[in-house]
Design an enzyme around this catalytic site. Structure first.
Site, PDB file in Angstrom:
ATOM      1  N   GLY A   1      -6.652   7.950  14.323  1.00 55.02           N
ATOM      2  CA  GLY A   1      -6.798   6.823  13.408  1.00 55.02           C
ATOM      3  C   GLY A   1      -5.454   6.204  13.066  1.00 55.02           C
TER       4      GLY A   1
ATOM      5  CG  PHE B   1       0.925   1.201   4.266  1.00 58.03           C
ATOM      6  CD1 PHE B   1       2.054   0.407   4.340  1.00 58.03           C
ATOM      7  CD2 PHE B   1      -0.183   0.712   3.600  1.00 58.03           C
ATOM      8  CE1 PHE B   1       2.096  -0.844   3.753  1.00 58.03           C
ATOM      9  CE2 PHE B   1      -0.159  -0.540   3.007  1.00 58.03           C
ATOM     10  CZ  PHE B   1       0.980  -1.330   3.084  1.00 58.03           C
TER      11      PHE B   1
ATOM     12  CE  LYS C   1      -3.349   9.000   5.645  1.00 58.05           C
ATOM     13  NZ  LYS C   1      -4.370   8.926   4.578  1.00 58.05           N
TER      14      LYS C   1
ATOM     15  CG  ASP D   1     -10.711   3.171   0.158  1.00 59.28           C
ATOM     16  OD1 ASP D   1     -11.526   2.217   0.138  1.00 59.28           O
ATOM     17  OD2 ASP D   1      -9.999   3.424   1.137  1.00 59.28           O
TER      18      ASP D   1
END
Length: 384
Positions: A41, A45, A65, A163
């Protein structure tokens, strides 16, 4: 396969045995233990990679990440750094909750920030919707029960997720069960609420289709997560974009016009209250939603099951619901009696001797007695 994390690498793919990239010479192991295997993914940012922890004998999977802002040197960069740091802090503060990914590491290597977290094996709800089609009311009620309890935990820790959407909800793969456990992921937009910050205007953040109006104006509340969860539910019920389900000119939701399955009116009213565009008219806390949700009949997913109301003292189930359930019970018991009677007729014809006719009458009477016992049990369950 081993994947190089240097964004400028011309050929990032390497074999598993390498410690340095054959193309650019960058280290392939983070902190001498985490090896990226493939990208999974990329956002504005950050980039995420499926990885494995080679410091453990079983080489378990994990997620790396990497902070990687697309627009270098812009005014949004400080905010991006802040949000990346916040995600690590939120995961650390929330601790080990079985339905929130565990933070495994947070560090800087080669002047880049990294976050390593638990890998959740499964489909997110957007993928599940594409694969299996729209949800029914049973699935929505079960989803609400699970997610509201995760949000209850987060809100008690003073964390607003900000979110919530189908892509950020993963159903953990479980080969032993038909439907695995729900996991809430991506706390990159989350916010810790303090006495002063709750009244301050902050950054508008979240996914536009799912974000609450007040959050769009930079004033996220606990009730904002409740709104986003309801929008997620009506999307799963209709398979339509939330933008299609709202009439902006008349300030009204039209999601019922796009339903492809039947929905209990009481569950629909709960969703409507969660969806109120004015925060004051919306549920203020997750506990309030759970109270109303737990007053609904428990929807059992196997065929032919009777809906058994779960009643609480503070929210009694409407009598119309109970009478409807009782009517269904009577109908099903009569169907059972008909089946038994047909079985008796097939085993007894007109040429049967008198003693067999007597046995038949006794058997029919016994069937009536057993059905009455079943009816009494159902009535006791409804009244308890």
């Amino acid at each position: 396969m081993s994947y190089c994390l240097n964004p400028s690498c011309p050929n990032p793919q390497n074999t598993n045995s390498e410690k340095f990239c054959l193309s650019c010479g960058s280290k392939l192991l983070l902190k001498q233990r985490y090896r990226a295997m493939k990208p999974i993914g990329q956002g504005g940012f950050s980039r995420t990679f499926l990885a494995r922890d080679e410091d453990k004998p079983s080489f378990p999977n994990c997620v790396i990440k990497q902070f990687y802002p697309q627009a270098q040197g812009t005014s949004t960069l400080p905010k991006a750094i802040e949000l990346f740091n916040q995600e690590a802090m939120r995961l650390d503060e929330l601790g080990k909750h079985r339905q929130i990914p565990e933070l495994l590491a947070y560090f800087t290597q080669d002047d880049r920030q990294y976050l390593v977290q638990e890998f959740i094996d499964g489909l997110n709800l957007a993928q599940e919707l594409n694969q299996n089609g729209v949800y029914n009311e049973t699935q929505i009620q079960q989803l609400l029960n699970e997610l509201l309890r995760i949000l209850q935990f987060c809100h008690q820790k003073q964390v607003i997720h900000r979110d919530i959407k189908p892509e950020n909800i993963i159903r953990r793969h479980n080969p032993l069960k038909m439907r695995g456990q729900i996991v809430l992921v991506d706390f990159g937009a989350s916010k810790v609420v303090t006495q002063t910050s709750i009244h301050q205007t902050g950054t508008s953040i979240g996914t536009p289709e799912y974000v609450a109006p007040e959050q769009m104006r930079g004033k996220a509340l606990f009730a904002s997560d409740i709104y986003s969860l309801a929008v997620t539910c009506i999307h799963l019920l209709t398979a339509r974009s939330p933008f299609d389900l709202y009439d902006i000119n008349n300030d009204v939701w039209l999601w019922r016009n796009y339903l492809k399955v039947s929905l209990n009116d009481n569950l629909g009213r709960i969703l409507d209250k969660m969806l109120a565009t004015t925060p004051a008219r919306r549920y203020q806390t997750v506990d309030d939603v759970l109270t109303d949700l737990n007053s609904l009949p428990t929807l059992i997913s196997h065929p032919g099951a009777v809906r058994k109301p779960v009643q609480t003292s503070s929210n009694p189930i409407p009598s119309t619901m109970i009478s409807s359930s009782q009517s269904q019970i009577d109908q099903e018991l009569e169907e059972m009696k008909t089946i038994f009677m047909k079985g008796n007729k097939s085993n007894n014809n007109s040429s049967n001797p008198p003693e067999q006719s007597t046995q038949k009458s006794t058997k029919n009477s016994k069937i009536d007695d057993e059905l009455e016992e079943l009816r009494a049990k159902y009535q006791n369950n409804n009244n308890s």
